[in-house]
Design a protein around this motif. Structure first.
Motif, short mmCIF file in Angstrom:
data_model
loop_
_atom_site.label_atom_id
_atom_site.label_comp_id
_atom_site.label_asym_id
_atom_site.label_seq_id
_atom_site.Cartn_x
_atom_site.Cartn_y
_atom_site.Cartn_z
N UNK A 240 0.85 -1.19 0.00
CA UNK A 240 0.00 0.00 0.00
C UNK A 240 0.88 1.25 0.00
N UNK A 241 0.40 2.27 -0.71
CA UNK A 241 1.14 3.53 -0.77
C UNK A 241 0.17 4.70 -0.63
N UNK A 242 0.66 5.76 0.02
CA UNK A 242 -0.10 7.01 0.08
C UNK A 242 0.54 7.99 -0.90
N UNK A 259 3.25 16.57 -10.05
CA UNK A 259 4.41 16.24 -9.23
C UNK A 259 3.91 15.91 -7.84
N UNK A 260 4.71 15.19 -7.07
CA UNK A 260 4.27 14.84 -5.73
C UNK A 260 5.16 13.82 -5.07
N UNK A 261 4.62 13.14 -4.10
CA UNK A 261 5.37 12.14 -3.33
C UNK A 261 4.55 10.87 -3.17
N UNK A 262 5.28 9.77 -2.97
CA UNK A 262 4.66 8.48 -2.68
C UNK A 262 5.30 7.94 -1.42
N UNK A 263 4.49 7.53 -0.45
CA UNK A 263 5.01 6.99 0.80
C UNK A 263 4.50 5.57 1.01
N UNK A 264 5.41 4.68 1.32
CA UNK A 264 5.07 3.30 1.62
C UNK A 264 4.35 3.24 2.98
N UNK A 265 3.15 2.65 3.00
CA UNK A 265 2.40 2.57 4.25
C UNK A 265 2.00 1.12 4.57
#
Length: 267
Positions: A240-242, A259-265
Motif C-alpha cells: 500500500x502507498x499514500x 508532481x508529488x510524493x509516494x510513501x510506503x504505508x
C-alpha cells in the motif's frame, strides 16, 4: 550593435575642413562623445598598434586604481595591473591575427581594495592595428552561480537520499522524473520506469479510484489531492502507498502534468 558602435567611435579619425561651422559642430560632437565615453560603466581600454594606451575609461581607473593620465601614452603591457598578463596578451595577439574578437573568461585580478576578483574580457581587433579591450567585473555573478550550484547539490542530495518517492509526470500520466527511492519502493529501476505509465503497477480497481481523485486537480478545481492505492512489484508482492499529487501548469494555466510524493504505508 553596441560593441561595434563603441569600436567605431574609438577608431574613427576626426576629419578637418576649413568650414568654421563644421569645426564647431565637430567639437560639440567630440564633447558629447567624451561624455558618453566617461559614462560607460564597462572597462574600455584602447591600445594602438605599438602597444600604447590611447583610451582608458573611468571604469578602468576605478578597477585598477590607475588614472587615465597615468595610463594614456604609456605601454599597456607595462602597466601595474595585477592579473594574468600572459592570458590577456595572448588573447590580444589571437584577436589581431584572426581579426575576430577573443574572450578571456573569469580573469582573476586584484583591485585597489580587494583580491580575488573576476573579470570577463572581450578583446577586439582595430582596423588600423591595435585592439580594444572591453570588460566587466563578474565576481558577483560568479559567486551567485557557485551558490546556486551548491544549493542544487544540497537539494539533489536530499532528493536522492529521502525515503519517500519524489516524482513528476507529463500530461499523459507518464513518469518524467523519479528519485532513487522509487526503485526501493517498486522494485523497478528509474531508467526502466521513466516514460512509462504511472498507473502501470497500480492494482486495477485502485486505478479508477485514483483517477477520480486526480480529475479535480487536472481540471484545476483543486490544487492538490491525497489518496491511497495498492501496487504490485515484479516479484508479485503487493503493498500500500499514500500518494500526494499537485498539478503543474504553464503561464496560461494549461495542465502540463503532476508532481508529488509516494510513501510506503504497508505494515
Amino acid at each position: 550593435h553596441a560593441d561595434h558602435l563603441i569600436r567605431e567611435m574609438l577608431e574613427e579619425p576626426i576629419a578637418t575642413r576649413d568650414d568654421a561651422q563644421y569645426r564647431v559642430e565637430l567639437e560639440v560632437a567630440r564633447d558629447e562623445y567624451e561624455d558618453l565615453f566617461a559614462s560607460i560603466r564597462s572597462i574600455l581600454i584602447s591600445v594602438d598598434s605599438e602597444g600604447i594606451v590611447r583610451r582608458w575609461s573611468s571604469a578602468a581607473e576605478k578597477s585598477f586604481a590607475i588614472s587615465a593620465e597615468t595610463a594614456i601614452g604609456n605601454s599597456f603591457a607595462e602597466l601595474p595591473i595585477d592579473w594574468d598578463w600572459k592570458a590577456v596578451l595572448y588573447a590580444a595577439q589571437v584577436s589581431q591575427e584572426a581579426m575576430l574578437p577573443a574572450r578571456v573568461e573569469e580573469l582573476e585580478y586584484s583591485s585597489a581594495t580587494e583580491k580575488g576578483k573576476l573579470l570577463g574580457l572581450t578583446i577586439s581587433p582595430s582596423r588600423r592595428g591595435g585592439y580594444l579591450i572591453m570588460g566587466a567585473d563578474v565576481t558577483s555573478r560568479k559567486v551567485e552561480e557557485r551558490l546556486l550550484m551548491e544549493r542544487e547539490r544540497f537539494y539533489r542530495s536530499i532528493v536522492d537520499n529521502i525515503q519517500d518517492v519524489i516524482f513528476e509526470t507529463d500530461a499523459h500520466g507518464s513518469w518524467t522524473f523519479l528519485n532513487p527511492a522509487f526503485e526501493r519502493f517498486s522494485g523497478i529501476t528509474v531508467n526502466e520506469s521513466t516514460g512509462r505509465s504511472a498507473f502501470e503497477n497500480v492494482e486495477g480497481a485502485d486505478r479508477i479510484c485514483a483517477l477520480r481523485q486526480l480529475l479535480p486537480v487536472i481540471r484545476g478545481d483543486q490544487p492538490a489531492t491525497r489518496f491511497q492505492v495498492r501496487y504490485k512489484q515484479p516479484n508479485g508482492l503487493e503493498g500500500w502507498a499514500e500518494v500526494h499529487v499537485e498539478a503543474q501548469r504553464d503561464e496560461d494555466h494549461s495542465f502540463l502534468g503532476t508532481f508529488g510524493t509516494i510513501r510506503e504505508i504497508s505494515e
